[in-house]
Write an enzyme that holds these catalytic residues in place. Structure first.
Site, PDB file in Angstrom:
ATOM      1  CD  GLU A 102      -2.641  -1.165   2.267  1.00  0.00           C
ATOM      2  OE1 GLU A 102      -2.210  -0.537   3.558  1.00  0.00           O
ATOM      3  OE2 GLU A 102      -3.887  -1.868   2.495  1.00  0.00           O
ATOM      4  CD  GLU A 138      -4.116  -5.888   2.886  1.00  0.00           C
ATOM      5  OE1 GLU A 138      -5.006  -5.408   3.717  1.00  0.00           O
ATOM      6  OE2 GLU A 138      -2.987  -5.980   2.907  1.00  0.00           O
TER       7      GLU A 138
END
Length: 296
Positions: free
Chosen positions: A106, A226
């Site tokens: 991320e 995710e």
């Protein structure tokens, strides 16, 4: 992480395991950025737990402190990205398509107002540039690497704004977009959020519509790397949500990976699914709903 735990997960019906790896504390200084041999060997050992069972395995660089997306960090981050992935690619060069590399987790401007809101032009551009370094490095490596499936995120792997600014190589049809999506936020991720799903499908439907329009319809594969809904002592609500979420993703051909961080209680993000000491699934109703979603 043990063979027994991986066996329990695979026996429960999962066929892909994403292995988040933090390399930062195991990398020597510039210019070589050599990865500690014992750490690389341990990563390989864990990969083999699943790979040797025929599962798909995703290896990434996770929670790093060197790839922040600022212009003044681009040169340094690119150098480390190249060095790290060249070493990983060499170690795993003989592994087949069951091993997928994910360039970043991320990448975002940590601790700023831009961290989670989808980023800005600088962030988008730097993430795209470091993604290119990752892809070019792996493609230049030996063995199966020129053909390996590679995953790249947009800024912060953001599922609303960030995904609209991901650059996909035009001449490489083996690149997968990585998206993280805890939707709807108030039910799935917000610390003081609600425990009832309320059959609120709007955010999920919008997400799947965006993924289809932006990528799937263009022949670009996507993995939701995710997703999950926090435990609020609401297994029945989470189960209904999970079946709908996974089913909606299945309809557009997008695999989903539950973020099992091992947490079940406390003030943190409670996404635990399997007890890591016993291999037991703590929420069997939720597990069944996840599997039912894949059959829709």
């Amino acid at each position: 992480m043990t063979q027994e735990l991986i066996d329990a997960v695979l026996d429960a019906g999962f066929n892909v395991i994403r292995i988040p790896v933090s390399w930062t504390n195991h990398i020597a200084p510039a210019p070589d950025y050599t990865i500690t041999q014992s750490w690389m060997e341990r990563v390989k050992e864990v990969v083999d737990y699943a790979y040797n069972k025929g599962a798909y395995v995703i290896v990434n660089v996770h929670h790093e402190d060197w790839n922040y997306p600022y212009y003044d960090n681009l040169e340094r981050a690119s150098a480390e990205m190249e060095a790290v992935w060249a070493q990983i690619a060499e170690v795993f060069q003989d592994y087949d398509e069951h091993l997928i590399f994910e360039g970043q987790n991320e990448p975002r401007k940590i601790g700023t107002p831009l961290e989670w809101n989808g980023g800005d032009a600088e962030g988008w551009e730097v993430v795209n540039q470091t993604n290119k370094v990752f892809i070019n490095t792996v493609r230049a490596a030996g063995g199966s690497n020129p053909y390996r499936m590679l995953m790249i995120p947009g800024y912060a792997a953001n599922c609303t704004v960030g995904i609209r600014h991901v650059e996909v190589p035009e001449n490489d049809n083996r690149v997968i977009i990585s998206v993280h999506a805890y939707e709807p936020y108030e039910f799935a991720l917000k610390p003081d959020g609600r425990s009832a799903w309320n059959q609120d499908t709007t955010a999920i439907d919008n997400l799947m519509g965006d993924l289809q329009t932006l990528f799937i319809d263009k022949g670009i594969p996507v993995i939701i790397g995710e997703f999950g809904a926090m435990n609020r002592e609401n297994e029945s609500e989470r189960s209904q949500w999970a079946a709908y979420y996974v089913g909606a993703a299945k309809k557009i051909g997008v695999p989903c990976i539950w973020w099992d961080n091992g947490l079940f209680q406390g003030d943190g993000e409670r996404f635990g699914l399997f007890d890591r000491h016993t291999g037991t699934c703590v929420y069997p109703e939720l597990l069944d709903a996840l599997m039912q979603g894949t059959k829709k």
